[in-house]
Design a protein around this motif. Sequence first.
Motif, PDB file in Angstrom:
ATOM      1  N   LEU A   1      -1.018  -1.958  -4.320  1.00  0.00           N
ATOM      2  CA  LEU A   1      -2.258  -2.098  -5.087  1.00  0.00           C
ATOM      3  C   LEU A   1      -3.412  -1.340  -4.441  1.00  0.00           C
ATOM      4  O   LEU A   1      -4.512  -1.291  -5.008  1.00  0.00           O
ATOM      5  N   VAL A   2      -3.182  -0.770  -3.268  1.00  0.00           N
ATOM      6  CA  VAL A   2      -4.188   0.036  -2.574  1.00  0.00           C
ATOM      7  C   VAL A   2      -3.534   1.326  -2.097  1.00  0.00           C
ATOM      8  O   VAL A   2      -2.386   1.328  -1.654  1.00  0.00           O
ATOM      9  N   LYS A   3      -4.291   2.413  -2.197  1.00  0.00           N
ATOM     10  CA  LYS A   3      -3.866   3.691  -1.637  1.00  0.00           C
ATOM     11  C   LYS A   3      -4.668   3.898  -0.353  1.00  0.00           C
ATOM     12  O   LYS A   3      -5.896   3.943  -0.383  1.00  0.00           O
ATOM     13  N   TYR A   4      -3.955   4.009   0.758  1.00  0.00           N
ATOM     14  CA  TYR A   4      -4.544   3.979   2.101  1.00  0.00           C
ATOM     15  C   TYR A   4      -4.588   5.391   2.679  1.00  0.00           C
ATOM     16  O   TYR A   4      -3.560   6.054   2.799  1.00  0.00           O
ATOM     17  N   ARG A   5      -5.774   5.837   3.018  1.00  0.00           N
ATOM     18  CA  ARG A   5      -5.962   7.196   3.530  1.00  0.00           C
ATOM     19  C   ARG A   5      -5.640   7.251   5.021  1.00  0.00           C
ATOM     20  O   ARG A   5      -6.204   6.501   5.815  1.00  0.00           O
ATOM     21  N   MET A  59       0.848  -1.188   0.000  1.00  0.00           N
ATOM     22  CA  MET A  59       0.000   0.000   0.000  1.00  0.00           C
ATOM     23  C   MET A  59       0.884   1.239   0.000  1.00  0.00           C
ATOM     24  O   MET A  59       2.005   1.216   0.513  1.00  0.00           O
ATOM     25  N   VAL A  60       0.368   2.309  -0.547  1.00  0.00           N
ATOM     26  CA  VAL A  60       0.935   3.628  -0.307  1.00  0.00           C
ATOM     27  C   VAL A  60      -0.046   4.386   0.571  1.00  0.00           C
ATOM     28  O   VAL A  60      -1.262   4.206   0.458  1.00  0.00           O
ATOM     29  N   GLU A  61       0.474   5.205   1.473  1.00  0.00           N
ATOM     30  CA  GLU A  61      -0.376   6.016   2.336  1.00  0.00           C
ATOM     31  C   GLU A  61      -0.466   7.432   1.774  1.00  0.00           C
ATOM     32  O   GLU A  61       0.523   7.971   1.258  1.00  0.00           O
ATOM     33  N   PHE A  62      -1.651   8.026   1.860  1.00  0.00           N
ATOM     34  CA  PHE A  62      -1.830   9.409   1.464  1.00  0.00           C
ATOM     35  C   PHE A  62      -2.695  10.109   2.500  1.00  0.00           C
ATOM     36  O   PHE A  62      -3.416   9.461   3.269  1.00  0.00           O
ATOM     37  N   GLU A  63      -2.638  11.429   2.528  1.00  0.00           N
ATOM     38  CA  GLU A  63      -3.395  12.191   3.521  1.00  0.00           C
ATOM     39  C   GLU A  63      -4.646  12.823   2.927  1.00  0.00           C
ATOM     40  O   GLU A  63      -5.742  12.669   3.478  1.00  0.00           O
ATOM     41  N   THR A  64      -4.535  13.531   1.823  1.00  0.00           N
ATOM     42  CA  THR A  64      -5.710  14.162   1.212  1.00  0.00           C
ATOM     43  C   THR A  64      -5.837  13.833  -0.269  1.00  0.00           C
ATOM     44  O   THR A  64      -6.937  13.571  -0.748  1.00  0.00           O
ATOM     45  N   ASP A  65      -4.726  13.820  -0.983  1.00  0.00           N
ATOM     46  CA  ASP A  65      -4.732  13.576  -2.425  1.00  0.00           C
ATOM     47  C   ASP A  65      -4.173  12.181  -2.699  1.00  0.00           C
ATOM     48  O   ASP A  65      -3.003  11.915  -2.410  1.00  0.00           O
ATOM     49  N   PRO A  66      -4.987  11.277  -3.259  1.00  0.00           N
ATOM     50  CA  PRO A  66      -4.497   9.920  -3.528  1.00  0.00           C
ATOM     51  C   PRO A  66      -3.277   9.877  -4.440  1.00  0.00           C
ATOM     52  O   PRO A  66      -2.538   8.887  -4.437  1.00  0.00           O
ATOM     53  N   ALA A  67      -3.058  10.951  -5.213  1.00  0.00           N
ATOM     54  CA  ALA A  67      -1.920  10.981  -6.125  1.00  0.00           C
ATOM     55  C   ALA A  67      -0.621  11.360  -5.422  1.00  0.00           C
ATOM     56  O   ALA A  67       0.456  11.263  -6.018  1.00  0.00           O
ATOM     57  N   VAL A  68      -0.724  11.799  -4.166  1.00  0.00           N
ATOM     58  CA  VAL A  68       0.455  12.239  -3.422  1.00  0.00           C
ATOM     59  C   VAL A  68       0.697  11.278  -2.257  1.00  0.00           C
ATOM     60  O   VAL A  68       0.041  11.355  -1.215  1.00  0.00           O
ATOM     61  N   ALA A  69       1.636  10.362  -2.431  1.00  0.00           N
ATOM     62  CA  ALA A  69       1.938   9.379  -1.390  1.00  0.00           C
ATOM     63  C   ALA A  69       2.880   9.974  -0.355  1.00  0.00           C
ATOM     64  O   ALA A  69       3.812  10.701  -0.696  1.00  0.00           O
ATOM     65  N   VAL A  70       2.607   9.673   0.917  1.00  0.00           N
ATOM     66  CA  VAL A  70       3.487  10.135   1.993  1.00  0.00           C
ATOM     67  C   VAL A  70       4.384   9.012   2.498  1.00  0.00           C
ATOM     68  O   VAL A  70       5.398   9.271   3.153  1.00  0.00           O
ATOM     69  N   SER A  71       4.033   7.761   2.212  1.00  0.00           N
ATOM     70  CA  SER A  71       4.870   6.625   2.600  1.00  0.00           C
ATOM     71  C   SER A  71       4.361   5.386   1.887  1.00  0.00           C
ATOM     72  O   SER A  71       3.317   5.413   1.234  1.00  0.00           O
ATOM     73  N   GLU A  72       5.106   4.307   2.006  1.00  0.00           N
ATOM     74  CA  GLU A  72       4.714   3.050   1.386  1.00  0.00           C
ATOM     75  C   GLU A  72       4.883   1.912   2.385  1.00  0.00           C
ATOM     76  O   GLU A  72       5.869   1.873   3.123  1.00  0.00           O
ATOM     77  N   ARG A  73       3.929   1.014   2.423  1.00  0.00           N
ATOM     78  CA  ARG A  73       4.027  -0.185   3.243  1.00  0.00           C
ATOM     79  C   ARG A  73       4.292  -1.379   2.325  1.00  0.00           C
ATOM     80  O   ARG A  73       3.416  -1.787   1.567  1.00  0.00           O
ATOM     81  N   VAL A  74       5.479  -1.907   2.406  1.00  0.00           N
ATOM     82  CA  VAL A  74       5.861  -3.042   1.564  1.00  0.00           C
ATOM     83  C   VAL A  74       5.815  -4.310   2.412  1.00  0.00           C
ATOM     84  O   VAL A  74       6.611  -4.468   3.340  1.00  0.00           O
TER      85      VAL A  74
END
Length: 280
Positions: free
Chosen positions: A205-209, A125-140
């Motif tokens: 495969l998922v963007k996590y808010r 997953m990638v984590e985002f705060e407000t915009d799904p296109a802007v990732a703040v971190s990734e969980r591998v």
Amino acid sequence: MNAPEFSLLLPVYAGDDPSFLRLAFSSSVDDQTLRPSEAIIVQDGPVPAQLAAELDRIVRDSPIPVRVVQLAENRGLTHALNAGLDACAYPIVARMDADDVSVPERFAQQLELIEAGYDLVGAGMVEFETDPAVAVSERVPPTGAARIRNHARTHNPFNHPTMVYRVAALDAVGRYEPFGKMEDYWLGVRLIASGARVENIAAPLVKYRVGAGAFARRGGWQEAKTEWALQREMLRIGFVTRGEYLRNVVVKGVYRLLPASVKRVLFRRFVGSGLPGEKG
């Protein structure tokens, strides 16, 4: 060979944002290269009028059949997911949260492994705060049976919102059991211990808010006590040794009791460890 039929399981509760739900659903149905055969939305207790209206719109406009399972009162994620599993018509179920985003090829990639014989397939997953296109971190997550099992002794090896699983495998271990916000970790441990075939796809495969309070919710005395109780259960079933249990109780207990600002730094530094922290 025809693609396997599967259900999308998506719980909703009063705190969910209608616009987030709309994006979560469309990304997991309309935008998928392999669409679910049906969607089961579990309404966990009464919801505000705007959210109810969004649920009605989804049922009306969805390109796949949608059933809303309405629970009379909010019982929490464990009860909602088990109720949803009861309603699913297909033997394969894909998890989704009401405020996250699935990438278009998510189910095509995960169902390929399910077809190959796996009982549970997670993903990064990638984590985002407000915009799904802007990732703040990734969980591998870890990949491969041995790495997943070893990782599970200290951390949750699966990102819960990414899970796709066979209902029969969950039935064999008693499905979800109440365990604070770590019901997914406990489920994964029991599946591994039972001999279920599990795998992760490292790609996100998922963007996590995540919100401003995410790291505060990952801590405190209650979370520490839940962590210790989980470690005791892992020791009881022989999943960890006594030495591993003692180490985990100390290290993970300290983490839970740290200030949120410190946890944020540590989590970003060691992101991918799969620390639990379910929303809702």
